[in-house]
Design a protein around this motif. Structure first.
Motif, PDB file in Angstrom:
ATOM      1  N   ASP A 144      -5.892  -1.554   3.269  1.00  0.00           N
ATOM      2  CA  ASP A 144      -4.547  -1.017   3.487  1.00  0.00           C
ATOM      3  C   ASP A 144      -3.613  -2.102   4.026  1.00  0.00           C
ATOM      4  OD1 ASP A 144      -2.691   0.985   3.476  1.00  0.00           O
ATOM      5  OD2 ASP A 144      -3.209   1.746   5.453  1.00  0.00           O
ATOM      6  N   SER A 203       0.397   3.900   1.621  1.00  0.00           N
ATOM      7  CA  SER A 203       0.583   4.407   2.981  1.00  0.00           C
ATOM      8  C   SER A 203       1.796   3.783   3.666  1.00  0.00           C
ATOM      9  CB  SER A 203      -0.659   4.136   3.820  1.00  0.00           C
ATOM     10  OG  SER A 203      -0.870   2.746   3.950  1.00  0.00           O
ATOM     11  N   ARG A 204       2.287   2.665   3.118  1.00  0.00           N
ATOM     12  CA  ARG A 204       3.466   1.990   3.677  1.00  0.00           C
ATOM     13  C   ARG A 204       4.683   2.158   2.789  1.00  0.00           C
ATOM     14  NH1 ARG A 204       1.424  -3.724   6.030  1.00  0.00           N
ATOM     15  NH2 ARG A 204      -0.526  -3.028   6.946  1.00  0.00           N
ATOM     16  N   PRO A 261       0.809  -1.229   0.000  1.00  0.00           N
ATOM     17  CA  PRO A 261       0.000   0.000   0.000  1.00  0.00           C
ATOM     18  C   PRO A 261       0.838   1.274   0.000  1.00  0.00           C
ATOM     19  CG  PRO A 261      -0.844  -1.581   1.594  1.00  0.00           C
ATOM     20  CD  PRO A 261       0.463  -2.117   1.095  1.00  0.00           C
TER      21      PRO A 261
END
Length: 145
Positions: free
Chosen positions: A121, A98-99, A96
């Motif tokens: 996510d 976000s990572r 993801p």
């Protein structure tokens, strides 16, 4: 409807819209190579494949593959979901964003809305949703056909 454009040596270059192909015919930079039978646009048969009149040097195409795009991921994966095999309308980031996952050929796969939502996510292993195939960067030839 897309039309395949061939170089003068019959090597595939890319796909264009029917409108663009007709403009190429009008400007006489291309000729109809294959067409739908018994249908015409003006004086030309409706093309499915056009061939350029003069050769275009494509050395730049052999250095790397096409640049990443959402539409390109859907084409590469045949609009099939990488998780369930159904019709894909979105793309999913394997790692993801976000990572730290990036928009790249090896980190994105086509996905249906349900699988994309379900995975959320998480990584495929965390979501217990194995990929049906390993995403890879396509070649120019694979994207042209």
């Amino acid at each position: 409807m897309d039309v395949l454009v061939l170089n003068a040596d019959l090597g595939p270059l890319h796909r264009v819209s029917l409108r663009h192909a007709v403009r190429m015919l009008v400007r006489r930079v291309a000729e109809v190579h294959e067409a739908h039978p018994d249908t015409q646009i003006g004086v030309w048969p409706v093309p499915t494949v056009v061939r350029l009149v003069s050769y275009v040097v494509t050395r730049w195409r052999h250095s790397r593959g096409p640049g990443w795009s959402r539409a390109g991921v859907l084409v590469r994966d045949g609009r099939r979901c990488a998780y369930c095999g159904g019709h894909a309308s979105t793309i999913d980031h394997v790692l993801p964003r976000s990572r730290g996952g990036r928009n790249s050929w090896v980190n994105t796969a086509a996905a249906c809305g349900a699988c994309n939502q379900r995975k959320g996510d998480r990584t495929p292993s965390e979501a217990r949703m194995p990929l049906r195939f390993r995403p890879a960067a396509p070649t120019w030839a694979a994207m042209a056909l």
